[in-house]
Structure formats: structure tokens, C-alpha cells
Design a protein around this motif. Structure first.
Motif, PDB file in Angstrom:
ATOM      1  N   ASN A  74      11.318   1.507  -0.239  1.00 25.80           N
ATOM      2  CA  ASN A  74      11.766   2.662   0.543  1.00 25.80           C
ATOM      3  C   ASN A  74      12.884   3.427  -0.150  1.00 25.80           C
ATOM      4  O   ASN A  74      12.909   4.667  -0.091  1.00 25.80           O
ATOM      5  CB  ASN A  74      12.187   2.229   1.940  1.00 25.80           C
ATOM      6  N   THR A  75      13.812   2.728  -0.797  1.00 25.56           N
ATOM      7  CA  THR A  75      14.896   3.453  -1.480  1.00 25.56           C
ATOM      8  C   THR A  75      14.354   4.246  -2.663  1.00 25.56           C
ATOM      9  O   THR A  75      14.813   5.365  -2.920  1.00 25.56           O
ATOM     10  CB  THR A  75      16.035   2.522  -1.943  1.00 25.56           C
ATOM     11  N   GLN A 131       0.823  -1.195   0.000  1.00 27.71           N
ATOM     12  CA  GLN A 131       0.000   0.000   0.000  1.00 27.71           C
ATOM     13  C   GLN A 131       0.867   1.259   0.000  1.00 27.71           C
ATOM     14  O   GLN A 131       0.528   2.248  -0.641  1.00 27.71           O
ATOM     15  CB  GLN A 131      -0.946  -0.003   1.194  1.00 27.71           C
ATOM     16  N   LEU A 132       2.017   1.217   0.697  1.00 28.46           N
ATOM     17  CA  LEU A 132       2.920   2.365   0.733  1.00 28.46           C
ATOM     18  C   LEU A 132       3.418   2.713  -0.668  1.00 28.46           C
ATOM     19  O   LEU A 132       3.409   3.887  -1.071  1.00 28.46           O
ATOM     20  CB  LEU A 132       4.107   2.082   1.659  1.00 28.46           C
ATOM     21  N   ALA A 133       3.830   1.706  -1.419  1.00 29.76           N
ATOM     22  CA  ALA A 133       4.306   1.939  -2.786  1.00 29.76           C
ATOM     23  C   ALA A 133       3.189   2.493  -3.662  1.00 29.76           C
ATOM     24  O   ALA A 133       3.417   3.408  -4.468  1.00 29.76           O
ATOM     25  CB  ALA A 133       4.856   0.646  -3.391  1.00 29.76           C
ATOM     26  N   VAL A 168       3.933  -0.361 -10.188  1.00 26.49           N
ATOM     27  CA  VAL A 168       4.153  -1.749 -10.626  1.00 26.49           C
ATOM     28  C   VAL A 168       4.614  -2.600  -9.444  1.00 26.49           C
ATOM     29  O   VAL A 168       4.094  -3.704  -9.209  1.00 26.49           O
ATOM     30  CB  VAL A 168       5.169  -1.804 -11.789  1.00 26.49           C
ATOM     31  N   LEU A 169       5.584  -2.083  -8.685  1.00 25.24           N
ATOM     32  CA  LEU A 169       6.079  -2.846  -7.541  1.00 25.24           C
ATOM     33  C   LEU A 169       5.010  -2.994  -6.472  1.00 25.24           C
ATOM     34  O   LEU A 169       4.910  -4.046  -5.834  1.00 25.24           O
ATOM     35  CB  LEU A 169       7.317  -2.164  -6.952  1.00 25.24           C
ATOM     36  N   GLY A 170       4.225  -1.956  -6.286  1.00 24.87           N
ATOM     37  CA  GLY A 170       3.173  -2.003  -5.270  1.00 24.87           C
ATOM     38  C   GLY A 170       2.178  -3.120  -5.504  1.00 24.87           C
ATOM     39  O   GLY A 170       1.687  -3.737  -4.562  1.00 24.87           O
ATOM     40  N   PHE A 171       1.877  -3.384  -6.759  1.00 26.94           N
ATOM     41  CA  PHE A 171       0.947  -4.465  -7.078  1.00 26.94           C
ATOM     42  C   PHE A 171       1.608  -5.839  -7.083  1.00 26.94           C
ATOM     43  O   PHE A 171       0.919  -6.846  -7.004  1.00 26.94           O
ATOM     44  CB  PHE A 171       0.295  -4.218  -8.442  1.00 26.94           C
ATOM     45  N   ASN A 172       2.935  -5.875  -7.192  1.00 30.39           N
ATOM     46  CA  ASN A 172       3.609  -7.159  -7.388  1.00 30.39           C
ATOM     47  C   ASN A 172       4.507  -7.632  -6.262  1.00 30.39           C
ATOM     48  O   ASN A 172       4.882  -8.801  -6.256  1.00 30.39           O
ATOM     49  CB  ASN A 172       4.430  -7.097  -8.679  1.00 30.39           C
ATOM     50  N   LEU A 173       4.852  -6.756  -5.331  1.00 24.89           N
ATOM     51  CA  LEU A 173       5.766  -7.166  -4.269  1.00 24.89           C
ATOM     52  C   LEU A 173       5.026  -7.397  -2.962  1.00 24.89           C
ATOM     53  O   LEU A 173       4.135  -6.637  -2.593  1.00 24.89           O
ATOM     54  CB  LEU A 173       6.855  -6.106  -4.039  1.00 24.89           C
ATOM     55  N   ASP A 174       5.462  -8.433  -2.274  1.00 27.38           N
ATOM     56  CA  ASP A 174       4.980  -8.720  -0.935  1.00 27.38           C
ATOM     57  C   ASP A 174       5.955  -8.059   0.038  1.00 27.38           C
ATOM     58  O   ASP A 174       7.119  -8.434   0.099  1.00 27.38           O
ATOM     59  CB  ASP A 174       4.942 -10.230  -0.719  1.00 27.38           C
ATOM     60  N   VAL A 175       5.489  -7.057   0.759  1.00 30.49           N
ATOM     61  CA  VAL A 175       6.399  -6.306   1.622  1.00 30.49           C
ATOM     62  C   VAL A 175       6.809  -7.047   2.882  1.00 30.49           C
ATOM     63  O   VAL A 175       7.600  -6.523   3.654  1.00 30.49           O
ATOM     64  CB  VAL A 175       5.830  -4.915   1.989  1.00 30.49           C
ATOM     65  N   SER A 176       6.307  -8.238   3.072  1.00 28.61           N
ATOM     66  CA  SER A 176       6.772  -8.992   4.235  1.00 28.61           C
ATOM     67  C   SER A 176       8.212  -9.459   4.037  1.00 28.61           C
ATOM     68  O   SER A 176       8.907  -9.739   4.998  1.00 28.61           O
ATOM     69  CB  SER A 176       5.850 -10.177   4.519  1.00 28.61           C
ATOM     70  N   ALA A 177       8.674  -9.509   2.781  1.00 26.09           N
ATOM     71  CA  ALA A 177      10.077  -9.813   2.505  1.00 26.09           C
ATOM     72  C   ALA A 177      10.882  -8.528   2.680  1.00 26.09           C
ATOM     73  O   ALA A 177      10.556  -7.491   2.099  1.00 26.09           O
ATOM     74  CB  ALA A 177      10.253 -10.361   1.097  1.00 26.09           C
ATOM     75  N   THR A 178      11.916  -8.589   3.490  1.00 31.12           N
ATOM     76  CA  THR A 178      12.702  -7.404   3.828  1.00 31.12           C
ATOM     77  C   THR A 178      13.251  -6.697   2.607  1.00 31.12           C
ATOM     78  O   THR A 178      13.191  -5.465   2.520  1.00 31.12           O
ATOM     79  CB  THR A 178      13.862  -7.793   4.769  1.00 31.12           C
ATOM     80  N   ILE A 179      13.778  -7.435   1.638  1.00 34.67           N
ATOM     81  CA  ILE A 179      14.368  -6.792   0.465  1.00 34.67           C
ATOM     82  C   ILE A 179      13.326  -5.984  -0.308  1.00 34.67           C
ATOM     83  O   ILE A 179      13.625  -4.909  -0.837  1.00 34.67           O
ATOM     84  CB  ILE A 179      15.093  -7.802  -0.456  1.00 34.67           C
ATOM     85  N   GLY A 236       3.320   6.081  -5.259  1.00 36.07           N
ATOM     86  CA  GLY A 236       3.262   6.076  -6.713  1.00 36.07           C
ATOM     87  C   GLY A 236       2.193   7.029  -7.227  1.00 36.07           C
ATOM     88  O   GLY A 236       2.425   7.801  -8.158  1.00 36.07           O
ATOM     89  N   CYS A 237       1.032   7.007  -6.600  1.00 38.53           N
ATOM     90  CA  CYS A 237      -0.058   7.915  -6.985  1.00 38.53           C
ATOM     91  C   CYS A 237       0.284   9.374  -6.674  1.00 38.53           C
ATOM     92  O   CYS A 237       0.026  10.266  -7.491  1.00 38.53           O
ATOM     93  CB  CYS A 237      -1.350   7.524  -6.272  1.00 38.53           C
ATOM     94  N   ILE A 238       0.855   9.615  -5.511  1.00 43.20           N
ATOM     95  CA  ILE A 238       1.233  10.985  -5.137  1.00 43.20           C
ATOM     96  C   ILE A 238       2.297  11.518  -6.091  1.00 43.20           C
ATOM     97  O   ILE A 238       2.170  12.625  -6.625  1.00 43.20           O
ATOM     98  CB  ILE A 238       1.719  11.051  -3.675  1.00 43.20           C
ATOM     99  N   PHE A 239       3.352  10.736  -6.309  1.00 45.38           N
ATOM    100  CA  PHE A 239       4.431  11.176  -7.201  1.00 45.38           C
ATOM    101  C   PHE A 239       3.917  11.382  -8.626  1.00 45.38           C
ATOM    102  O   PHE A 239       4.312  12.331  -9.299  1.00 45.38           O
ATOM    103  CB  PHE A 239       5.586  10.181  -7.216  1.00 45.38           C
ATOM    104  N   GLY A 240       3.050  10.488  -9.095  1.00 46.68           N
ATOM    105  CA  GLY A 240       2.521  10.607 -10.448  1.00 46.68           C
ATOM    106  C   GLY A 240       1.682  11.859 -10.623  1.00 46.68           C
ATOM    107  O   GLY A 240       1.844  12.611 -11.590  1.00 46.68           O
ATOM    108  N   SER A 241       0.789  12.109  -9.684  1.00 41.51           N
ATOM    109  CA  SER A 241      -0.064  13.292  -9.795  1.00 41.51           C
ATOM    110  C   SER A 241       0.743  14.577  -9.660  1.00 41.51           C
ATOM    111  O   SER A 241       0.526  15.546 -10.406  1.00 41.51           O
ATOM    112  CB  SER A 241      -1.206  13.247  -8.770  1.00 41.51           C
TER     113      SER A 241
END
Length: 125
Positions: free
Chosen positions: A72-73, A3-5, A55-66, A9-14
Motif C-alpha cells: 500500500n505504501t 493481486q493488488l500489487a 516482484v512483491l506481488g508474486f512473492n508476498l503473502d498479504v495475510s501478513a500485515t506488514i 504493477g501492471c497499470i503503473f508499468g503500462s
């Protein structure tokens, strides 16, 4: 899903659309060609990374640290890189250049590069 991504992503895009229009219409008369190109670079990089975050927000599981590090980076890098460029350009146009922002831009770039390298690392492991 992150959800953070998605939010960033929406804020940066707009904001990239708003700042791009602002630069193209209102700042065109006030900025030099070099200043306008710098401003547009900030807008482009912001939009590129907005799309990546979506793209990452829809595809990454943030429970994985990487995955959390990658997101965040990209967020930190976009804020430091693009927004320091906006500050430098706008302050320079008003003859009050905020020189402390100068070193922040490459630091933001390093965060963006780190995000891409982490993403590559994720694909390789």
C-alpha cells in the motif's frame, strides 16, 4: 501472492511506457528542458515501483500485515509522487500551475521511502 500489487504493477508499468512516449514525442516541443527532466523523473520512479510491485506481488503473502503495508505504501507513494509531478509539469507548461500539487510530491516520496524501510524491516525480522 498479492493481486493488488500485481494489478497496480501492471497499470503503473503500462502507464509509464505511455507517459514516457508522450513526454519524448509530444511534450518535447512544448516543455522546457527542466520540465521535461521533471516529467521523466516521474516516469522513471513510476516504472521502478511498477517493477517492485510485480516482484512483491508474486512473492508476498498479504495475510501478513506488514506485507500489506509495504504494498500500500508503494502504491500510494507512486500515485502521489509521480502523478503530482505530471500535474505540476503539465499545468506549468500551460501557464496554469497547480500549486497545491507542490507539497504532494514530497509526501509521495515519503511514502516511497516508508515502503522501502518497511521492506528492510521485513527482511530483518
Amino acid at each position: 501472492m498479492s493481486q493488488l500489487a500485481l494489478i497496480f504493477g501492471c497499470i503503473f508499468g503500462s502507464l509509464a511506457i505511455i507517459f514516457g512516449a508522450f513526454g519524448a514525442h509530444l511534450l518535447k516541443k512544448k516543455l522546457t528542458t527542466d520540465q521535461l527532466q521533471s516529467f521523466e523523473t516521474g516516469v522513471k520512479y513510476q516504472m521502478y515501483h511498477a517493477i517492485v510491485l510485480l516482484v512483491l506481488g508474486f512473492n508476498l503473502d498479504v495475510s501478513a500485515t506488514i506485507n500489506a503495508y509495504i504494498i500500500n505504501t508503494f502504491i500510494i507513494g507512486t500515485i502521489l509522487f509521480s502523478f503530482s509531478i505530471y500535474g505540476l509539469v503539465l499545468s506549468s507548461a500551460n501557464n496554469k500551475k497547480l500549486k497545491f500539487l507542490g507539497p504532494i510530491t514530497p509526501l509521495g516520496g515519503l511514502f516511497l521511502v516508508a515502503g522501502w524501510i518497511l521492506l528492510l524491516f521485513k527482511f530483518l525480522i
